[in-house]
Write an enzyme that holds these catalytic residues in place. Structure first.
Site, PDB file in Angstrom:
ATOM      1  N   LYS A   1      42.569   7.180  67.403  1.00  0.00           N
ATOM      2  CA  LYS A   1      41.556   8.512  67.769  1.00  0.00           C
ATOM      3  C   LYS A   1      40.507   8.200  67.050  1.00  0.00           C
ATOM      4  O   LYS A   1      39.438   8.883  67.515  1.00  0.00           O
ATOM      5  CB  LYS A   1      42.374   9.587  66.904  1.00  0.00           C
ATOM      6  CG  LYS A   1      43.645  10.028  67.533  1.00  0.00           C
ATOM      7  CD  LYS A   1      43.971  11.477  67.647  1.00  0.00           C
ATOM      8  CE  LYS A   1      44.973  11.825  68.496  1.00  0.00           C
ATOM      9  NZ  LYS A   1      45.390  13.249  68.409  1.00  0.00           N
TER      10      LYS A   1
ATOM     11  N   LYS B   1      51.571   6.473  77.376  1.00  0.00           N
ATOM     12  CA  LYS B   1      52.603   7.752  77.412  1.00  0.00           C
ATOM     13  C   LYS B   1      52.004   8.830  78.213  1.00  0.00           C
ATOM     14  O   LYS B   1      50.701   9.111  78.365  1.00  0.00           O
ATOM     15  CB  LYS B   1      52.470   7.920  75.870  1.00  0.00           C
ATOM     16  CG  LYS B   1      53.382   9.353  75.476  1.00  0.00           C
ATOM     17  CD  LYS B   1      53.353   9.566  74.058  1.00  0.00           C
ATOM     18  CE  LYS B   1      53.266  11.090  73.681  1.00  0.00           C
ATOM     19  NZ  LYS B   1      53.563  11.396  72.182  1.00  0.00           N
TER      20      LYS B   1
ATOM     21  N   LYS C   1      49.926  14.901  76.388  1.00  0.00           N
ATOM     22  CA  LYS C   1      49.445  16.290  76.882  1.00  0.00           C
ATOM     23  C   LYS C   1      48.058  16.360  76.476  1.00  0.00           C
ATOM     24  O   LYS C   1      47.436  17.527  76.865  1.00  0.00           O
ATOM     25  CB  LYS C   1      50.400  17.386  76.157  1.00  0.00           C
ATOM     26  CG  LYS C   1      50.405  17.251  74.538  1.00  0.00           C
ATOM     27  CD  LYS C   1      51.262  18.289  74.181  1.00  0.00           C
ATOM     28  CE  LYS C   1      51.713  18.041  72.395  1.00  0.00           C
ATOM     29  NZ  LYS C   1      51.107  17.147  71.892  1.00  0.00           N
TER      30      LYS C   1
HETATM   31  N1  TRP Z   1      52.121  14.917  64.784  1.00  0.00           N
HETATM   32  C1  TRP Z   1      53.024  15.399  65.800  1.00  0.00           C
HETATM   33  C2  TRP Z   1      52.556  15.218  67.164  1.00  0.00           C
HETATM   34  O1  TRP Z   1      51.328  14.849  67.413  1.00  0.00           O
HETATM   35  C3  TRP Z   1      53.394  16.725  65.712  1.00  0.00           C
HETATM   36  C4  TRP Z   1      53.847  17.209  64.057  1.00  0.00           C
HETATM   37  C5  TRP Z   1      53.254  17.702  63.343  1.00  0.00           C
HETATM   38  C6  TRP Z   1      55.293  16.817  63.757  1.00  0.00           C
HETATM   39  N2  TRP Z   1      54.014  17.877  62.004  1.00  0.00           N
HETATM   40  C7  TRP Z   1      55.370  17.248  62.520  1.00  0.00           C
HETATM   41  C8  TRP Z   1      56.421  16.159  64.147  1.00  0.00           C
HETATM   42  C9  TRP Z   1      56.445  16.874  61.600  1.00  0.00           C
HETATM   43  C10 TRP Z   1      57.547  16.033  63.449  1.00  0.00           C
HETATM   44  C11 TRP Z   1      57.507  16.510  62.135  1.00  0.00           C
HETATM   45  O2  TRP Z   1      53.422  15.390  68.333  1.00  0.00           O
END
Ligand code: TRP
Length: 336
Positions: A116, A198, A201
């Site tokens: 990123k 991937k 989204k």
């Molecule tokens: N970082 C995950 C994503 O980008 C989303 C996410 C935030 C998450 N906190 C989390 C996933 C805690 C599992 C557990 O999709």
């Protein structure tokens, strides 16, 4: 109480873009099936969506749509705790504490941070860097046993585990050690025209991507345009190395219809890709049709949605607060 014996499962999705077919097959579909076995927490990770420049109105809309779509995909709010991350202030508070137990070096090594920051060279902000600490807080507040994530988020759960080890090593058994769970089938639905990356989204373009709420005609078009492979045999055979495009379509078809790869190979034996691609498209359209109808119906009922996210936040906060109190006490914050 029965609830206290159940294992806990937790996951979240960032409302940084509209949910895709990949979000459904790789995540939400499988979450829905677990509420008998687990005490489940699923949230909209809105706080994670602001590490890149974003449109506030779109974030607000997507957060609500994501909730409606979670429910339409089978997450019953009576059986799962569904909430919005920013509604439970303990996430931000625990994240600060965990920031102080995550090392600069380990945060620098996170693949997602490296990707990123390469893509957003003009906005490498502190939030992008400490994102995994917020994610660790999301997880640890609820003391889950299992955290279902996509392959790309596994490293963040590993970092969470390092933080647990470090923190518990100093203060005793405060956090339960969470296990990442990466589903095998459907775990990684790839982009239809770029099967090496991937189906995301958060991309800006719609190329090679199917959204959960896309029109049937759009879905069919996306599948007809899907990249197959330039091999000469032109047959439907599962070979992710040599034929990643076909393998991805087979994954989608398998996850959608429940058929095995063997069955799929037989079904399209001798038919080439011309029949296969629209067949996958049609299967996806039929699978999504009832979900889309239900999501539209729920989205129109704002009062219902508000009721769901308020009740969810209340339930989540009760648990989150217990963990945060314990942490504050351990690190020596004076009780108010
Ligand atoms: N970082 C995950 C994503 O980008 C989303 C996410 C935030 C998450 N906190 C989390 C996933 C805690 C599992 C557990 O999709």
């Amino acid at each position: 109480m029965e609830n206290q014996e159940k294992k806990v499962m937790l996951s979240g999705i960032k409302p940084s873009g509209d949910l895709t077919l990949g979000s459904y097959l790789g995540a939400i579909k499988n979450w829905g099936a677990r509420s008998e076995e687990f005490d489940c927490y699923y949230f909209m990770a809105d706080m994670h969506a602001i590490t890149v420049r974003h449109d506030p109105a779109a974030l607000r809309r997507r957060t609500l749509e994501q909730l409606a779509q979670y429910i339409a995909c089978g997450l019953d709010p009576e059986k799962n705790t569904l909430f919005v991350q920013s509604h439970v202030h303990q996430h931000a508070e625990l994240a600060w504490v965990l920031n102080c137990y995550a090392m600069f070096g380990e945060l620098s090594r996170m693949t997602q941070f490296k990707d990123k920051s390469a893509k957003n060279a003009e906005n490498i902000n502190g939030g992008l860097f400490t994102y995994p600490c917020l994610m660790a807080a999301d997880i640890l507040l609820y003391q889950p046993d299992v955290v279902p994530v996509g392959e790309d988020q596994k490293q963040h759960v590993e970092l969470t585990r390092n933080i647990v080890q470090r923190f518990n090593g100093i203060y005793g058994d405060v956090f339960k050690m969470p296990e990442p769970y990466v589903a095998k089938v459907g775990a990684r639905i790839m982009n239809l025209v770029d099967p090496k990356s991937k189906m995301s989204k958060s991309d800006d373009t719609n190329t090679g991507r199917v959204l959960l709420m896309d029109d049937p005609a759009v879905i069919m078009k996306q599948f007809k345009r899907a990249i197959t492979d330039s091999d000469t045999e032109r047959c439907v055979r599962y070979d992710p190395e040599e034929k990643p495009g076909v393998a991805n379509l087979m994954q989608i078809y398998a996850a959608t219809t429940g058929k095995s790869f063997d069955e799929i190979e037989k079904e399209f034996d001798g038919q080439g890709y011309g029949k296969f691609k629209p067949a996958v498209g049609e299967a996806v359209v039929e699978m999504l049709r009832p979900i889309q109808e239900e999501a539209r119906r729920i989205m129109a009922d704002k009062a219902y949605l508000e009721g769901v996210y308020r009740a969810g936040a209340e339930k989540a906060e009760y648990i989150a607060n217990k963990t945060l109190r314990k942490v504050y006490k351990k690190v020596g914050f004076l009780p108010r």
